[in-house]
Design an enzyme around this catalytic site. Structure first.
Site, PDB file in Angstrom:
ATOM      1  N   SER A 145     -14.358 -38.687  18.978  1.00 46.88           N
ATOM      2  CA  SER A 145     -13.490 -39.793  19.380  1.00 46.88           C
ATOM      3  C   SER A 145     -13.700 -40.959  18.436  1.00 46.88           C
ATOM      4  O   SER A 145     -14.802 -41.152  17.897  1.00 46.88           O
ATOM      5  CB  SER A 145     -13.820 -40.235  20.812  1.00 46.88           C
ATOM      6  OG  SER A 145     -13.167 -41.451  21.127  1.00 46.88           O
ATOM      7  N   TYR A 158     -19.921 -42.918  27.102  1.00 49.15           N
ATOM      8  CA  TYR A 158     -19.009 -41.944  26.496  1.00 49.15           C
ATOM      9  C   TYR A 158     -19.031 -42.072  24.972  1.00 49.15           C
ATOM     10  O   TYR A 158     -19.146 -41.077  24.252  1.00 49.15           O
ATOM     11  CB  TYR A 158     -17.594 -42.156  27.015  1.00 49.15           C
ATOM     12  CG  TYR A 158     -16.540 -41.348  26.286  1.00 49.15           C
ATOM     13  CD1 TYR A 158     -16.328 -40.013  26.596  1.00 49.15           C
ATOM     14  CD2 TYR A 158     -15.766 -41.926  25.278  1.00 49.15           C
ATOM     15  CE1 TYR A 158     -15.367 -39.266  25.935  1.00 49.15           C
ATOM     16  CE2 TYR A 158     -14.802 -41.186  24.618  1.00 49.15           C
ATOM     17  CZ  TYR A 158     -14.610 -39.861  24.943  1.00 49.15           C
ATOM     18  OH  TYR A 158     -13.664 -39.129  24.279  1.00 49.15           O
TER      19      TYR A 158
END
Length: 249
Positions: A145, A158
């Site tokens: 990501s 995350y």
């Protein structure tokens, strides 16, 4: 994908299910899915079965190493070989940086980091014994990501797990290079999915991107399949950023 055998972890829904469909459309020769939800995995295999392609499915809690290896061995045994592994199983539990609990950390680390690690180990063991195609025995693609590269105080745990996957990708790439196994990652920006719409993230995604919109899942899937496909015979240890300019904004 030119007759490649493709296994997708987390392929039962979302981007994973889309990847299964697009791999079939791109000419994959076989599709395998490993997912915690057997019913969803079976549904995601329907496009491949409709084309008469070999398919295989297994369930696993990817936080558990032995379960991962058993599931991968089951799928690989049914398909005969695995040319491409795509790791896209992950969780995205938003929590402000000062409120992340031990349970939040354990779940994020267990699925996003440990699960990816266990599946790469299982794939490497299988791929090492395969005959190479164009000097490549196998390809592994991990979904990371853009959050790994920018501050993200609303979801720091995350972001930290995705930074760890970037590091794991590089380490595995170096370790497996001599075996002819290419290991790369793809780092998308936020995607304009139905879930993002339901959670009210679309305006946030649009404001973060110079293109004024979030990515369409297909736009990310195209890069994943290219990285894990037969045209990639030399790139390894790289992280492909597909952010619509977000990472540079």
């Amino acid at each position: 994908m030119q007759d490649l055998s493709v296994v997708i972890v987390g392929g039962g829904a979302g981007l994973g299910a889309l990847l299964a469909q697009m791999a079939v459309d791109a000419g994959a020769g076989a599709i395998g899915i490993i997912d915690l939800n057997a019913q969803a995995a079976e549904a995601a295999l329907k496009p491949a079965r409709d084309r008469g392609l070999p398919t295989a499915m297994a369930t696993a809690d990817i936080q558990n190493g032995p379960e991962c290896r058993a599931a991968f061995a089951e799928v690989a045994g049914a398909l005969g070989r695995v040319d491409t592994l795509i790791n896209c199983a992950a969780i995205y539990p938003r929590r402000p940086i000062m409120e992340i609990s031990d349970a939040d950390w354990d779940a994020s680390n267990g699925i996003n980091i440990k699960g990816t690690y266990h599946m790469m180990v299982a794939a490497a063991d299988q791929m090492r014994g395969q005959d190479p195609k164009d000097q490549v025995r196998g390809r592994i693609v991990n979904l990371t990501s853009v959050d790994a590269f920018k501050a993200h105080p609303q979801n720091a745990h995350y972001a930290a797990t995705k930074a760890a996957v970037v590091s794991l990708t590089r380490s595995f790439a170096q370790h497996l290079a001599a075996d002819g196994i290419l290991v790369n990652s793809v780092a998308p920006a936020g995607m304009a999915t139905e879930r993002a719409r339901q959670l009210g993230f679309l305006d946030e995604l649009a404001k973060a991107s110079p293109l004024n919109r979030g990515a369409q899942p297909k736009e990310i899937a195209e890069w994943v399949l290219m990285t894990g496909g037969p045209k990639n015979t030399y790139m390894t240890g790289e992280n492909v950023i597909v952010s619509g300019g977000y990472i540079y904004a």
